[in-house]
Design a protein around this motif. Structure first.
Motif, PDB file in Angstrom:
ATOM      1  N   LYS A 147       0.837  -1.201   0.000  1.00 39.35           N
ATOM      2  CA  LYS A 147       0.000   0.000   0.000  1.00 39.35           C
ATOM      3  C   LYS A 147       0.873   1.252   0.000  1.00 39.35           C
ATOM      4  CE  LYS A 147      -4.650   0.379   1.782  1.00 39.35           C
ATOM      5  NZ  LYS A 147      -5.547   0.318   2.916  1.00 39.35           N
ATOM      6  N   TYR A 150      -0.618   7.388  -3.865  1.00 40.24           N
ATOM      7  CA  TYR A 150      -0.319   7.666  -5.264  1.00 40.24           C
ATOM      8  C   TYR A 150      -0.895   9.003  -5.655  1.00 40.24           C
ATOM      9  CZ  TYR A 150       0.891   6.818 -10.052  1.00 40.24           C
ATOM     10  OH  TYR A 150       1.472   6.900 -11.276  1.00 40.24           O
ATOM     11  N   ASN A 186      -3.378   3.680  -2.435  1.00 35.89           N
ATOM     12  CA  ASN A 186      -3.702   2.534  -3.302  1.00 35.89           C
ATOM     13  C   ASN A 186      -2.819   1.350  -2.980  1.00 35.89           C
ATOM     14  OD1 ASN A 186      -4.082   4.437  -6.409  1.00 35.89           O
ATOM     15  ND2 ASN A 186      -5.512   4.079  -4.744  1.00 35.89           N
ATOM     16  N   TYR A 187      -3.202   0.223  -3.559  1.00 32.37           N
ATOM     17  CA  TYR A 187      -2.298  -0.926  -3.546  1.00 32.37           C
ATOM     18  C   TYR A 187      -1.422  -0.855  -4.797  1.00 32.37           C
ATOM     19  CZ  TYR A 187      -5.067  -2.947   0.178  1.00 32.37           C
ATOM     20  OH  TYR A 187      -5.678  -3.167   1.376  1.00 32.37           O
ATOM     21  N   PHE A 188      -0.187  -1.260  -4.614  1.00 33.49           N
ATOM     22  CA  PHE A 188       0.775  -1.240  -5.721  1.00 33.49           C
ATOM     23  C   PHE A 188       1.278  -2.640  -6.026  1.00 33.49           C
ATOM     24  CE2 PHE A 188       2.052   3.101  -6.845  1.00 33.49           C
ATOM     25  CZ  PHE A 188       1.159   3.772  -6.027  1.00 33.49           C
ATOM     26  N   SER A 230       0.104   1.247  -9.626  1.00 31.98           N
ATOM     27  CA  SER A 230      -1.043   1.166  -8.738  1.00 31.98           C
ATOM     28  C   SER A 230      -2.038   0.150  -9.289  1.00 31.98           C
ATOM     29  CB  SER A 230      -1.669   2.561  -8.649  1.00 31.98           C
ATOM     30  OG  SER A 230      -3.030   2.451  -8.361  1.00 31.98           O
ATOM     31  N   ARG A 233      -8.089   1.284  -6.947  1.00 33.70           N
ATOM     32  CA  ARG A 233      -8.612   2.655  -6.869  1.00 33.70           C
ATOM     33  C   ARG A 233      -9.576   2.679  -5.691  1.00 33.70           C
ATOM     34  NH1 ARG A 233      -9.639   5.220 -11.764  1.00 33.70           N
ATOM     35  NH2 ARG A 233     -10.406   6.860 -10.401  1.00 33.70           N
ATOM     36  N   GLN A 248     -11.521  -0.570  -1.582  1.00 33.79           N
ATOM     37  CA  GLN A 248     -10.649  -0.460  -2.758  1.00 33.79           C
ATOM     38  C   GLN A 248     -11.155  -1.387  -3.869  1.00 33.79           C
ATOM     39  OE1 GLN A 248      -7.477   1.153  -3.227  1.00 33.79           O
ATOM     40  NE2 GLN A 248      -7.369   2.134  -1.218  1.00 33.79           N
ATOM     41  N   TYR A 251      -7.730  -2.415  -9.936  1.00 33.63           N
ATOM     42  CA  TYR A 251      -7.470  -1.669 -11.178  1.00 33.63           C
ATOM     43  C   TYR A 251      -7.912  -2.506 -12.370  1.00 33.63           C
ATOM     44  CZ  TYR A 251      -4.529   0.444 -14.846  1.00 33.63           C
ATOM     45  OH  TYR A 251      -4.060   1.011 -16.000  1.00 33.63           O
TER      46      TYR A 251
END
Ligand code: ME8
Length: 552
Positions: A147, A150, A186-188, A230, A233, A248, A251
């Protein structure tokens, strides 16, 4: 039996199918049909990318008020979204209805164009959502998801973040709109961890990214720009929820790419057809070919293989990116009103004509320009005067000089002298030699336009053979030489029809029918069909209507 698993991009459903999507899909259909004709075990997948924000925008725009039905969209079946798919409120209901109706329209389009996909995946289906969740967890367990905050410029048109340098006058050049500034936690995905492994794979597998120019582009991108990206969203009302964190949403590209495996992986209530094996990918994975446009290679050749490496899955054998075409020299866009409807064109000229034009007019892999004027010119020049005329010319002579019956002469074909040129029957025969190997080698290298060119060159040879051997003269002096020439010509047509099976399936069947062969012929294997001598003595031809009447 070799397996051949081929996919097209899954298209967004924020609009109706256009000629660009038809181009990729028809090319994929040609390859699927080609491999089936070779006797390969083929799985051809198409589908729709339904969890995108641009679909939400289109759905909301298409209705005057939430109460009424979306404009131009009939009420489609509205299944309940499964758990994991976000979708409880009013917006979700509208979007679900919209994507149901649009997905049905896309499917109808491909059916009308005669595409032979074995499956059609929608990313709102439970089988897909379940698989995405499972995959997320796998990658998370590997330590490749983290996380972070972004900040960036998001273009909904591309469904991707843009850098300042990619913008022109502050706008995304592909969609002519100002991207939204987003700043959120966000999660990456740890793409950077796979940079070296990706470059190594590309280097060791030259077949992985084709054509070569695209490979060079991707290598430069991975080397210089591949950073973690990322993969979620925040606070979206539509999409697949991140497992364990429903605030979340996954993406859309991370979700969409997974369709290629989710569609061939069994899950509760879903059992895909399978050539062999069990488990993830159900024996079909890895894909043999992802056919895509050049606009989405970054996703397919950098993000996707890295995601697969992270999950410990094999990579697809090849990603082939074809070029983009403009329409009469201009970018195709709704604003310019030059979006070409493939169905309207196919209804006007026929499916085979559309297929022929699209695959012949553009060097596969390079950019091109679509023009109906050129389509008509190719129709008259190459289909009416070329193929149609040759078939009619040969069959008329068989009727006139041989009572409509094919005679297979027992002695080896004659070397005939015509004008000042020696016509080598082996070349004209083509059967076992050069012609087929050239055709197959072009297809193996995805040079579809050249494969067609080979067939048309052979037609010119047959035309020349007629002019030089002059069957009408031979008819005056005994039957032996005449029958040998007519046989060479009719058997030549049979070979042409076989080479056209992937490209122009209706035309190929029509030629078989006119040669008196009917459906028995297509049941042959490609290998047997390639042997010279498939036409048997005594077959009565059935000359039909002209294949391609000239356009005024
Ligand atoms: O990108 N010329 O979907 P999309 C040639 N959902 N091909 C064209 C074209 C043109 N002018 N315009 C479109 C997406 N295409 C994602 C894909 S896959 C996991 C997700 C074709 O609806 C071409 O194949 O924007 C291009 O790559 C694709 O349509 C983009 O379709």
């Amino acid at each position: 039996m070799a397996k051949f698993y081929i996919t097209t991009p899954i298209y967004y459903v924020n609009g109706l199918p256009h000629i660009g999507a038809a181009y990729t899909s028809i090319a994929a259909d040609v390859l699927a049909r080609y491999h089936r004709a070779r006797g390969d075990d083929v799985h051809f997948l198409m589908g729709t990318d339904e969890n995108a924000q641009k679909n939400v925008e289109a759905a909301l725009k298409s209705i005057p008020s939430p109460q009424s039905s979306p404009e131009g969209v009939e009420d489609g079946p509205s299944e309940r979204r499964p758990r994991g798919g976000k979708g409880e409120g009013e917006t979700q209901e509208i979007v679900q209805k919209y994507v149901d109706a649009m997905a049905a329209k896309w499917q109808e389009t491909w059916d009308e164009l005669g595409l032979t996909n074995d499956d059609f995946i929608r990313t709102t289906e439970p089988r897909h959502i379940k698989y995405v969740e499972k995959f997320w967890r796998k990658v998370e367990a590997k330590g490749d998801i983290y996380k972070s905050v972004y900040e960036g410029l998001y273009c909904t048109g591309c469904e991707a973040y843009k850098t300042e340098s990619e913008l022109i006058d502050g706008k995304c050049p592909d969609h002519m709109r100002v991207p939204k500034k987003l700043s959120e936690e966000n999660y990456f995905f740890r793409l950077s961890r796979y940079r070296d492994a990706l470059l190594k794979h590309i280097d060791e597998h030259p077949e992985f990214i084709q054509p070569e120019a695209r490979r060079n582009e991707i290598v430069a991108y991975i080397r210089d720009h591949a950073v973690d990206f990322s993969i979620s969203r925040k606070n979206l009302e539509w999409g697949i929820a991140v497992p364990g964190d429903p605030a979340q949403t996954i993406y859309v590209w991370f979700d969409a790419l997974l369709n290629y495996i989710s569609a061939v992986t069994p899950s509760p209530g879903f059992q895909p057809s399978s050539p062999s094996g069990r488990g993830e990918g159900e024996g079909w994975w890895p894909a043999d070919l992802h056919l895509v446009g050049k606009d989405i290679i970054k996703f397919h050749c950098a993000y996707w293989p890295a995601m697969l490496m992270s999950a410990g899955l094999p990579l697809p054998r090849t990603v082939f990116a074809h070029g983009f075409f403009t329409v009469d020299g201009q970018k195709m866009s709704k604003t310019l009103g030059n979006v070409i409807d493939p169905v309207a064109l196919a209804r006007k000229y026929g499916n085979d004509v559309l297929r022929y034009y699209l695959l012949r007019d553009f060097a596969f892999g390079e950019d091109g320009d679509f023009s109906e004027v050129r389509l008509r010119a190719r129709y008259n020049g190459e289909l009416a005067n070329g193929l149609g005329n040759l078939v009619a010319r040969v069959l008329t002579m068989v009727e006139k000089y041989a009572d409509g019956v094919i005679h297979n002469p027992t002695q080896p074909p004659l070397i005939l002298r015509g004008g000042d040129r020696l016509v080598p029957p082996l070349k004209v025969r083509g059967g076992e030699g050069e012609l087929w190997s050239q055709y197959e080698s072009y297809i193996a290298h995805y040079q579809l336009d050249r494969a067609l060119d080979t067939v048309w060159q052979y037609m010119s040879e047959l035309d020349r053979y007629i002019d030089e051997t002059q069957p009408w003269q031979l008819a005056k002096s005994g039957k032996e030489r005449l029958f040998a020439v007519l046989y060479t010509l009719a058997e030549g047509l049979r070979h042409i029809a076989w080479m056209l099976i992937p490209f122009m399936p209706e035309t190929a069947r029509n030629i078989f029918d006119q040669l008196g062969l009917g459906t028995a012929e297509v049941k042959k294997s490609f290998k047997d069909a390639q042997k010279w001598g498939g036409l048997k003595s005594g077959v009565k031809i059935e000359r039909g209507d002209s294949l391609f009447p000239r356009l005024a």
